[in-house]
Write an enzyme that holds these catalytic residues in place. Structure first.
Site, PDB file in Angstrom:
ATOM      1  N   ASP A   1       0.738  -1.138  -0.081  1.00  0.00           N
ATOM      2  CA  ASP A   1       0.070  -0.020   0.077  1.00  0.00           C
ATOM      3  C   ASP A   1       0.798   1.263   0.040  1.00  0.00           C
ATOM      4  O   ASP A   1       1.903   1.376  -0.701  1.00  0.00           O
ATOM      5  CB  ASP A   1      -1.006  -0.155   1.214  1.00  0.00           C
ATOM      6  N   TRP A   2       0.768   2.035   0.983  1.00  0.00           N
ATOM      7  CA  TRP A   2       1.412   3.261   0.914  1.00  0.00           C
ATOM      8  C   TRP A   2       2.907   3.278   1.174  1.00  0.00           C
ATOM      9  O   TRP A   2       3.782   3.850   0.907  1.00  0.00           O
ATOM     10  CB  TRP A   2       0.578   4.426   2.039  1.00  0.00           C
TER      11      TRP A   2
ATOM     12  N   TRP B   1     -12.236   3.094  -3.959  1.00  0.00           N
ATOM     13  CA  TRP B   1     -11.781   3.548  -2.470  1.00  0.00           C
ATOM     14  C   TRP B   1     -11.756   4.791  -2.015  1.00  0.00           C
ATOM     15  O   TRP B   1     -12.078   5.158  -1.088  1.00  0.00           O
ATOM     16  CB  TRP B   1     -10.514   2.463  -2.339  1.00  0.00           C
TER      17      TRP B   1
ATOM     18  N   ASP C   1      -7.737  -8.711  -3.710  1.00  0.00           N
ATOM     19  CA  ASP C   1      -7.645  -7.132  -3.285  1.00  0.00           C
ATOM     20  C   ASP C   1      -8.425  -6.676  -4.612  1.00  0.00           C
ATOM     21  O   ASP C   1      -8.067  -6.691  -5.728  1.00  0.00           O
ATOM     22  CB  ASP C   1      -6.132  -6.739  -3.143  1.00  0.00           C
TER      23      ASP C   1
ATOM     24  N   HIS D   1      -6.343  -7.235   0.399  1.00  0.00           N
ATOM     25  CA  HIS D   1      -5.461  -6.101   0.357  1.00  0.00           C
ATOM     26  C   HIS D   1      -4.391  -6.132   1.329  1.00  0.00           C
ATOM     27  O   HIS D   1      -3.191  -5.970   0.858  1.00  0.00           O
ATOM     28  CB  HIS D   1      -6.150  -4.815   0.353  1.00  0.00           C
TER      29      HIS D   1
END
Length: 460
Positions: A283-284, A324, A410, A439
């Site tokens: 993710d980030w 999202w 995901d 995810h």
């Protein structure tokens, strides 16, 4: 006043209830109520930080609500009770509204405009005279303010005025997270903000696994992977991004920028002098983390990349991510733990509730609101240019090993996104597919960590 009507002290206690709500949201605890003919007309509490509004003082909020309730901007016959002596702005608004009476609790020797620094109400030249009384429940009102600021004065690592810190009690009793905390406020980017990180295993270990989480997670996300690596003598370092976990949380959404978070990570890696690093991202953690190795490639020997992307701005964001982002905008107070439990039905309640721990109220949630729209979407978006440079590095200059793990359930950054990223990373041929993972791939972390040991340490 009739014995059957509330007293000044009763009204001030109601104002104190509003002050407590302000403190809950990370605002300076000041509350106010407006009363007419012995009846409560309106309430207000401090909210300048959340509202991005320097006029959003408790008194102004209460005056606005009272005017709406009465259908008149003149508040003739009304009384306002406020826990702290009003400032010049609020005093002026009270005079303009034609209040009959203002009652305050604690005096404000720094900005009080009802007798402490100046007294706007004492000017007979003004075309309306409002009665003023101070000192009602002054000790109680002052104690609320003292308690709010006490941690900042007593703590050797004080919280910046523009940030909040999740109380340690929120993390009490969290299972499977036994590691001691480490904190630093060093570095120009941090500028006094406190960053929390885990540092487990020997400092001179053969390999350091640097684990970067994403939104809305924190280092707890890696609890299933850390023991696998440390059991083999490796070091694991896992920070909480500013705004997440046990790290400090700036109050304003606009504080968070791509460059700020990237600089914090770059300076922190330098401060710890991390070497022989396997970078672990999701993710980030990848959107930011994948831009780090090109600045010091000698520090990195491997990459474990899971459900993430590079925000280069020259390719459309995935439909799943756009959905999202829109959902987050419409549901800013979403339950973080429930989000994890929906995608990971195998989790026990204590596990998914741990993801709520860093965010006890909306005052701690600025990063949750800020991060979805921060993903670079256009070529000129903040972070896009450095991400394009990173893509060139991974495609042409990366010489380390790469293991990719894909949670195939995901909908946001799933297999189509990861396959596109795979083409960007030189030598990325080893792919681990997890059909049941969504995810947050790390919730299936034991098998991934074991595979990483086999991949990065084949002769161990």
């Amino acid at each position: 006043m009739s014995e059957n009507l509330p007293s000044d002290a009763d009204w001030m206690r109601m104002a104190l209830e509003q002050a407590a709500l302000a403190a809950r949201d990370g605002e300076v605890p000041v509350g106010a109520v407006v009363v007419k003919d012995g009846q409560l007309i309106a309430t207000g509490r401090n909210a300048p930080i959340a509202a991005h509004d320097p006029t959003a003082h408790a008194e102004i909020a209460a005056l606005r609500a009272a005017a709406l309730a009465l259908g008149n901007y003149r508040l003739d016959g009304c009384e306002l009770f406020v826990t702290l002596e009003p400032c010049a702005m609020c005093s002026g608004a009270m005079l303009h509204s034609r209040l009959k009476r203002v009652v305050f609790g604690a005096a404000d020797p720094r900005t009080g405009a009802a007798g402490s620094v100046l007294n706007l109400f004492a000017h007979s030249e003004i075309n309306h005279q409002t009665q003023v009384q101070g000192g009602v429940l002054a000790a109680e009102c002052g104690a609320v303010l003292q308690e709010f600021f006490k941690p900042k004065r007593a703590n050797p690592s004080p919280v910046r005025q523009d940030a909040v810190r999740t109380p340690e009690a929120c993390f009490a009793g969290i299972a499977d997270y036994p590691w001691p905390p480490n904190y630093t406020s060093d570095g120009p980017a941090l500028d006094g903000l406190r960053l929390h990180y885990l540092d487990v295993g020997p400092a001179d270990a053969q390999t350091t696994y640097l684990c970067l989480h994403g939104n809305p997670a924190w280092s707890y996300l890696y609890r299933k992977m850390i023991p696998v690596w440390t059991a083999q003598g490796h070091r694991v370092v896992a920070p909480d991004l500013i705004g997440f976990g046990k790290s400090d949380k700036p109050k304003k959404d606009g504080f968070h920028t791509f460059d700020f978070h990237r600089q914090v990570l770059l300076q922190w890696v330098e401060r710890l002098d991390l070497r022989n690093v396997v970078l672990v991202v999701q993710d980030w953690g990848g959107i930011l983390g994948l831009t780090l190795p090109m600045e010091a490639p000698q520090r990195y020997r491997g990459l474990l990349v899971m459900n993430t992307t590079l925000g280069t701005g020259d390719q459309p964001l995935s439909p799943g991510f756009l959905a999202w982002r829109d959902w987050c905008a419409k549901n800013p107070e979403f339950d973080v733990g429930r989000l994890f439990s929906r995608g990971n039905p195998q989790m026990e309640e204590g596990e998914w509730q741990a993801y709520n721990a860093p965010f006890p109220d909306r005052g701690h949630r600025a990063a949750l609101r800020a991060f979805p729209p921060m993903v670079p979407e256009m070529t000129e978006s903040p972070g896009a240019e450095v991400s394009r440079r990173a893509a060139i590095f991974w495609q042409h200059d990366w010489t380390g090993q790469t293991l990719m793990a894909i949670g195939q359930q995901d909908p946001v950054l799933g297999e189509p996104v990861m396959r596109a990223l795979q083409k960007t990373i030189r030598g990325c041929t080893e792919v681990m597919l997890l059909p049941q993972a969504g995810h947050f791939v790390q919730e299936h972390g034991e098998s991934i960590a074991q595979r990483a040991l086999q991949f990065f340490h084949p002769t161990a």
